[in-house]
Design a protein around this motif. Structure first.
Motif, short mmCIF file in Angstrom:
data_model
loop_
_atom_site.label_atom_id
_atom_site.label_comp_id
_atom_site.label_asym_id
_atom_site.label_seq_id
_atom_site.Cartn_x
_atom_site.Cartn_y
_atom_site.Cartn_z
N ARG A 125 7.67 3.30 -9.08
CA ARG A 125 8.11 4.60 -9.61
C ARG A 125 8.70 4.44 -11.01
NH1 ARG A 125 13.12 6.68 -10.06
NH2 ARG A 125 13.31 8.96 -10.24
N GLY A 126 9.57 3.45 -11.19
CA GLY A 126 10.19 3.25 -12.49
C GLY A 126 9.18 2.89 -13.56
N GLN A 127 8.21 2.04 -13.22
CA GLN A 127 7.17 1.69 -14.19
C GLN A 127 6.29 2.89 -14.53
OE1 GLN A 127 6.57 -1.27 -15.79
NE2 GLN A 127 8.47 -2.08 -14.93
N THR A 128 6.00 3.71 -13.51
CA THR A 128 5.16 4.88 -13.75
C THR A 128 5.86 5.89 -14.65
OG1 THR A 128 4.18 4.58 -11.55
CG2 THR A 128 3.84 6.71 -12.61
N LEU A 129 7.16 6.08 -14.47
CA LEU A 129 7.90 6.99 -15.34
C LEU A 129 7.79 6.57 -16.81
CD1 LEU A 129 11.17 7.57 -13.24
CD2 LEU A 129 9.39 9.25 -13.76
N SER A 130 7.75 5.26 -17.04
CA SER A 130 7.61 4.77 -18.41
C SER A 130 6.18 4.87 -18.92
CB SER A 130 8.09 3.32 -18.49
OG SER A 130 7.84 2.75 -19.75
N LEU A 131 5.21 4.55 -18.06
CA LEU A 131 3.82 4.51 -18.51
C LEU A 131 3.22 5.90 -18.72
CD1 LEU A 131 2.42 1.66 -16.21
CD2 LEU A 131 2.95 1.52 -18.64
N ARG A 132 3.70 6.89 -17.99
CA ARG A 132 3.06 8.22 -18.09
C ARG A 132 3.27 8.88 -19.45
NH1 ARG A 132 6.80 12.38 -14.45
NH2 ARG A 132 8.62 12.39 -15.84
N ILE A 139 0.84 -1.21 0.00
CA ILE A 139 0.00 0.00 0.00
C ILE A 139 0.87 1.26 0.00
CG2 ILE A 139 -1.66 1.33 1.35
CD1 ILE A 139 -2.87 -1.32 2.28
N LEU A 140 1.83 1.31 0.91
CA LEU A 140 2.71 2.49 0.98
C LEU A 140 3.55 2.62 -0.28
CD1 LEU A 140 3.93 2.31 4.70
CD2 LEU A 140 2.27 3.92 3.72
N GLY A 141 4.15 1.52 -0.72
CA GLY A 141 5.02 1.57 -1.89
C GLY A 141 4.29 1.93 -3.16
N THR A 142 3.06 1.41 -3.32
CA THR A 142 2.30 1.71 -4.53
C THR A 142 1.88 3.18 -4.57
OG1 THR A 142 1.48 -0.57 -4.63
CG2 THR A 142 0.25 1.11 -5.86
N VAL A 143 1.33 3.67 -3.46
CA VAL A 143 0.85 5.06 -3.43
C VAL A 143 2.00 6.04 -3.61
CG1 VAL A 143 -0.24 6.82 -1.99
CG2 VAL A 143 -1.16 4.50 -2.03
N LEU A 144 3.07 5.88 -2.83
CA LEU A 144 4.17 6.84 -2.91
C LEU A 144 4.97 6.66 -4.20
CD1 LEU A 144 5.35 6.71 0.81
CD2 LEU A 144 4.01 8.48 -0.33
N GLY A 145 5.11 5.44 -4.69
CA GLY A 145 5.85 5.21 -5.92
C GLY A 145 5.15 5.80 -7.13
N ILE A 146 3.83 5.64 -7.19
CA ILE A 146 3.09 6.17 -8.35
C ILE A 146 3.04 7.70 -8.30
CG2 ILE A 146 0.77 6.15 -7.35
CD1 ILE A 146 -0.26 4.99 -9.96
N LEU A 147 2.98 8.27 -7.08
CA LEU A 147 3.02 9.73 -6.97
C LEU A 147 4.37 10.28 -7.41
CD1 LEU A 147 1.18 10.32 -3.56
CD2 LEU A 147 0.30 10.73 -5.87
N LYS A 155 -7.13 5.16 -12.93
CA LYS A 155 -7.86 4.48 -13.99
C LYS A 155 -6.96 4.08 -15.17
CE LYS A 155 -12.00 4.69 -12.20
NZ LYS A 155 -12.78 3.48 -11.85
N GLU A 156 -5.90 4.83 -15.41
CA GLU A 156 -5.03 4.57 -16.54
C GLU A 156 -3.72 3.91 -16.13
OE1 GLU A 156 -6.02 4.92 -19.52
OE2 GLU A 156 -7.82 6.11 -19.24
N LEU A 157 -3.10 4.40 -15.06
CA LEU A 157 -1.78 3.90 -14.67
C LEU A 157 -1.85 2.70 -13.73
CD1 LEU A 157 0.17 7.26 -14.11
CD2 LEU A 157 0.23 5.75 -16.10
N LEU A 158 -2.66 2.80 -12.69
CA LEU A 158 -2.67 1.74 -11.67
C LEU A 158 -3.04 0.37 -12.23
CD1 LEU A 158 -2.19 1.19 -8.70
CD2 LEU A 158 -4.59 1.73 -8.25
N PRO A 159 -4.05 0.23 -13.12
CA PRO A 159 -4.33 -1.11 -13.66
C PRO A 159 -3.16 -1.72 -14.41
CG PRO A 159 -6.18 0.36 -14.07
CD PRO A 159 -5.07 1.21 -13.56
N ASN A 160 -2.30 -0.90 -15.00
CA ASN A 160 -1.14 -1.43 -15.72
C ASN A 160 0.05 -1.71 -14.81
OD1 ASN A 160 -1.80 -1.18 -18.80
ND2 ASN A 160 -2.55 0.71 -17.89
N LEU A 161 -0.11 -1.41 -13.52
CA LEU A 161 0.94 -1.69 -12.55
C LEU A 161 0.64 -2.94 -11.72
CD1 LEU A 161 1.56 1.95 -11.26
CD2 LEU A 161 3.10 0.61 -12.71
#
Length: 335
Positions: A216-223, A139-147, A244-250
């Motif tokens: 974080r690394g995956q989000t940098l690529s997906l955004r 929970i912590l890693g997903t929220v802070l990493g995606i932010l 809706k766009e990023l989290l399902p792909n993570l």
């Protein structure tokens, strides 16, 4: 002008059954498969991963129904059987640590508690801490990493520096120091429940940077993908894009790292109990049993072997299953 030697024959019209068969075959040919189905088919081909998953499921069921199993066996994890202990040496009478029809894995030295019953109850502590601390970390890693990955800038720099600091922090020493100053009553919990709660929170808190870096690394690529840009151009807000766009792909990397984080957490709990800062006696714990077995490794080696094998099988099963899940969810995997 001569007539043709062979008269053209009229082709038979296809029957309704033939047309239905062709339509069914065409439908099957174009039928797509979801990512979940593709991953499941890959996982089914990995026999080691399936074996690990079955063992994990078995361990979870054993932990859940430990009271029922021990009741059927007629054993209690905290019941003493001093009549089975040699009064001179303090070791179980009989061979292989007192293994018998009543005590399938023998009894503990000095007090004669049933080892099988304590192994079953110890699985509850290990799996509880392993699973719940992984949930906290995810929970912590997903929220802070995606932010961090989505917003970048000072948000990314701040969260990244926090992750670096936590990764460099001595986790075991912190837990040992924290347990020594914590009261026996906290948030309505007492005794071993307080220590279980602390282990879940602290292990999860120090574990989130590992999954946070991956997210974080995956989000940098997906955004920068086209569908994210399309959502922006249509006026979608940041929260919509994030969830809706990023989290399902993570989901795939999160699931993979969660399955590989649980065995690490189980080992951490065993190490803390081994060092005496885990659950309090008489609550059963595999690490605590190993710690008690040090004094008897020569006279009663089975007391050390049984909890050691339990930890080994549990961690190995989770690792095999985690590797299989990683290969199944990896689109580049060739199996």
């Amino acid at each position: 002008m001569t007539a043709p030697l062979h008269e053209p024959t009229a082709e038979a019209a296809p029957s309704a059954a033939d047309e239905a068969a062709v339509a069914t075959a065409s439908a099957k040919a174009v039928q797509g498969r979801s990512l979940g189905r593709i991953a499941w088919e890959r996982l089914k081909r990995d026999k080691l991963a399936l074996t690990g998953g079955i063992v994990v499921l078995f361990l979870v069921l054993v932990a859940l129904f430990a009271p029922v199993i021990t009741s059927l066996l007629g054993q209690d994890p905290n019941e003493y059987h001093e009549n089975l202990i040699d009064p001179l040496f303090g070791t179980p009478t009989g061979s292989l640590g007192g293994i018998s029809g009543d005590h399938l894995l023998g009894v503990e030295p000095v007090n004669g508690r049933d080892i099988l019953a304590r192994i079953l109850y110890g699985a509850r502590i290990s799996l509880l801490v392993g699973f719940l601390s992984a949930v906290v970390a995810v929970i912590l890693g997903t929220v802070l990493g995606i932010l961090a990955g989505f917003f970048g800038g000072w948000v990314d720099s701040l969260i990244s520096r926090i992750m670096d600091g936590l990764l460099a922090f001595p986790q075991l020493l912190f837990i040992i120091a924290l347990v020594s100053v914590m009261p026996n009553h906290m948030l309505g919990l007492t005794g071993s429940s307080v220590r279980v709660f602390l282990m879940i929170v602290v292990i999860g808190f120090f574990g989130w940077p590992y999954i946070g870096r991956v997210v974080r690394g995956q989000t940098l690529s997906l955004r920068e993908r086209e569908y994210v840009e399309a959502a922006r151009s249509l006026g979608a807000g940041r929260l919509y894009i994030l969830f809706k766009e990023l989290l399902p792909n993570l989901v795939a990397p999160i699931v993979v790292y969660t399955t590989m984080m649980i065995p690490t957490n189980i080992l951490t709990e065993a190490a803390l109990s081994f060092l005496g800062v885990g659950v309090k006696p008489p609550t059963a714990s595999w690490g605590q049993m190993l710690s008690s077995a040090i004094d008897y490794y020569e006279s009663d080696p089975m007391f050390m072997v049984v909890p050691g094998v339990a930890i080994f099988i549990t961690v190995l099963a989770f690792n095999l299953f985690g590797d299989g899940v990683r290969d199944a969810l990896d689109p580049k995997a060739s199996r």
